[in-house]
Design an enzyme around this catalytic site. Structure first.
Site, PDB file in Angstrom:
ATOM      1  N   HIS A  37     -46.443 157.635  65.841  1.00 23.80           N
ATOM      2  CA  HIS A  37     -45.871 156.291  65.526  1.00 23.80           C
ATOM      3  C   HIS A  37     -45.133 156.657  64.136  1.00 23.80           C
ATOM      4  O   HIS A  37     -44.061 156.071  64.004  1.00 23.80           O
ATOM      5  CB  HIS A  37     -46.769 155.039  65.569  1.00 23.80           C
ATOM      6  CG  HIS A  37     -47.499 154.774  66.569  1.00 23.80           C
ATOM      7  ND1 HIS A  37     -48.716 155.089  67.058  1.00 23.80           N
ATOM      8  CD2 HIS A  37     -46.881 153.978  67.776  1.00 23.80           C
ATOM      9  CE1 HIS A  37     -49.106 154.337  68.002  1.00 23.80           C
ATOM     10  NE2 HIS A  37     -47.983 153.769  68.666  1.00 23.80           N
ATOM     11  N   SER A 186     -52.543 156.089  71.698  1.00 24.82           N
ATOM     12  CA  SER A 186     -53.605 155.212  71.473  1.00 24.82           C
ATOM     13  C   SER A 186     -54.682 155.064  72.275  1.00 24.82           C
ATOM     14  O   SER A 186     -55.997 155.168  72.059  1.00 24.82           O
ATOM     15  CB  SER A 186     -52.977 153.740  70.912  1.00 24.82           C
ATOM     16  OG  SER A 186     -51.873 153.615  70.486  1.00 24.82           O
TER      17      SER A 186
HETATM   18  P1  AMP Z   1     -47.243 152.152  71.781  1.00 27.14           P
HETATM   19  O1  AMP Z   1     -47.836 151.671  70.509  1.00 27.14           O
HETATM   20  O2  AMP Z   1     -48.184 153.250  72.454  1.00 27.14           O
HETATM   21  O3  AMP Z   1     -46.698 151.119  72.544  1.00 27.14           O
HETATM   22  O4  AMP Z   1     -45.888 153.081  71.350  1.00 27.14           O
HETATM   23  C1  AMP Z   1     -44.870 152.402  70.437  1.00 27.14           C
HETATM   24  C2  AMP Z   1     -43.866 153.639  70.208  1.00 27.14           C
HETATM   25  O5  AMP Z   1     -44.525 154.806  69.863  1.00 27.14           O
HETATM   26  C3  AMP Z   1     -43.208 153.921  71.579  1.00 27.14           C
HETATM   27  O6  AMP Z   1     -41.733 153.846  71.383  1.00 27.14           O
HETATM   28  C4  AMP Z   1     -43.734 155.218  72.000  1.00 27.14           C
HETATM   29  O7  AMP Z   1     -42.904 155.833  72.966  1.00 27.14           O
HETATM   30  C5  AMP Z   1     -44.028 155.844  70.662  1.00 27.14           C
HETATM   31  N1  AMP Z   1     -44.998 156.704  70.937  1.00 27.14           N
HETATM   32  C6  AMP Z   1     -46.263 156.886  71.344  1.00 27.14           C
HETATM   33  N2  AMP Z   1     -46.876 157.995  71.551  1.00 27.14           N
HETATM   34  C7  AMP Z   1     -45.946 158.851  70.710  1.00 27.14           C
HETATM   35  C8  AMP Z   1     -46.279 160.464  70.652  1.00 27.14           C
HETATM   36  N3  AMP Z   1     -47.220 160.993  70.984  1.00 27.14           N
HETATM   37  N4  AMP Z   1     -45.137 160.954  70.135  1.00 27.14           N
HETATM   38  C9  AMP Z   1     -43.726 160.004  70.054  1.00 27.14           C
HETATM   39  N5  AMP Z   1     -43.696 158.932  69.955  1.00 27.14           N
HETATM   40  C10 AMP Z   1     -44.969 158.155  70.527  1.00 27.14           C
END
Ligand code: AMP
Length: 276
Positions: A37, A186
């Site tokens: 993130h 997460s």
């Molecule tokens: P989430 O909180 O999991 O819904 O993710 C929020 C944003 O963070 C989304 O755009 C995801 O694609 C991005 N994201 C989650 N994990 C990663 C990671 N390991 N590397 C880069 N971006 C990520």
């Protein structure tokens, strides 16, 4: 760092930025933040003068049997991390602020929202498109950044923004991984120590599949081999597929390929993808 809870306050904050002649980039998240993130925050700084992050665990993208109730929530630590990363403002609304009591509007999508994830989580992209459209329209940023980690989601959001003519440029950012290749997520917090040791096999299977296809093996044969490898490692794979990186249809050229997979390990569903 400003913390706002309502769309009214978010719009006032955006008006303030515009009055100062400052552009902004949005980084939507569901919280439980990790270095992936924060890499989106760093990328966002390259696209605008100010960064606005959002923290919202979106109920409409979870099915009844999924982990909405147990999804990790740690707002105080998240706000601290975003402040340290130099975020200008955080929008952290309640569920009622985004979905009022009489709420009746949902986005329905085809195109990149068909197949792969949608075959296993049919409600998912409708929920994602619905909340992301609301966040983008509420924030009014010039740019927004999403992770390639959720590759199909990134294509869905680009399609939705183009179709609805939302005036926000959508940028993808590369996946941040642990040293052993496991994509940060997460949901990795759900893994037992033993599962955590097995989890990098998902990325290894993707890389082995990509290498096999580049070496001349038919994609469906390489996919089947990789699925078998995952099963032997203890995963229950939903899919592992070699696709065109732009359309998610069948592979058309090696330099336009993407390999995508989802598999459950114990009670944790992991997803990952790499360029062919
Ligand atoms: P989430 O909180 O999991 O819904 O993710 C929020 C944003 O963070 C989304 O755009 C995801 O694609 C991005 N994201 C989650 N994990 C990663 C990671 N390991 N590397 C880069 N971006 C990520």
């Amino acid at each position: 760092m400003h913390i706002v809870r309502t769309v009214k306050d978010l719009r006032a904050l955006q008006s303030g930025l515009k009055a100062q002649g400052r552009t902004s980039a949005l980084v939507p998240t569901m919280g439980a933040l990790h270095a992936g993130h924060l890499a989106l925050v760093a990328a966002a700084k390259g696209h605008a003068d100010a960064v606005i992050a959002t923290i919202f665990v979106n109920p409409t993208q979870f099915a009844a049997h999924e982990d909405l109730g147990t999804y990790p929530r740690q707002e105080a630590a998240d706000l601290e991390a975003l402040d340290a990363a130099g975020v200008d403002a955080v929008f952290a609304p309640s569920v009622d602020e985004i979905y009022g009591p009489d709420d009746a509007t949902r986005i329905v999508m085809a195109g990149p929202a068909a197949g792969l994830e949608a075959a296993f989580r049919p409600h998912f992209f409708g929920g994602v498109a619905t909340v992301v459209s609301r966040l983008l329209l509420a924030a009014g940023c010039e740019a927004a950044v999403f992770g390639e980690k959720d590759y199909q989601q990134l294509l869905v959001i680009k399609r939705m923004v183009a179709d609805l003519k939302i005036p926000t440029a959508i940028h993808g950012a590369p996946t941040v991984r642990e040293d052993d290749g496991l994509a940060l997520s997460s949901r990795n917090a759900y893994l037992s120590a033993e599962e955590r040791a097995t989890a990098p096999a998902l990325n290894q299977a993707l890389r082995a599949c990509a290498a096999a296809v580049r070496g001349g093996l038919e994609p469906d044969v390489a996919e089947a081999q990789a699925v078998e490898t995952l099963q032997s490692a203890g995963f229950a794979p939903d899919y592992l597929a070699v696709r065109d990186a732009d359309t998610l249809g069948p592979l058309t050229a090696m330099d336009r390929g993407r390999v995508l997979a989802a598999a459950t390990l114990g009670r944790t569903r992991l997803i990952d993808n790499i360029a062919l």
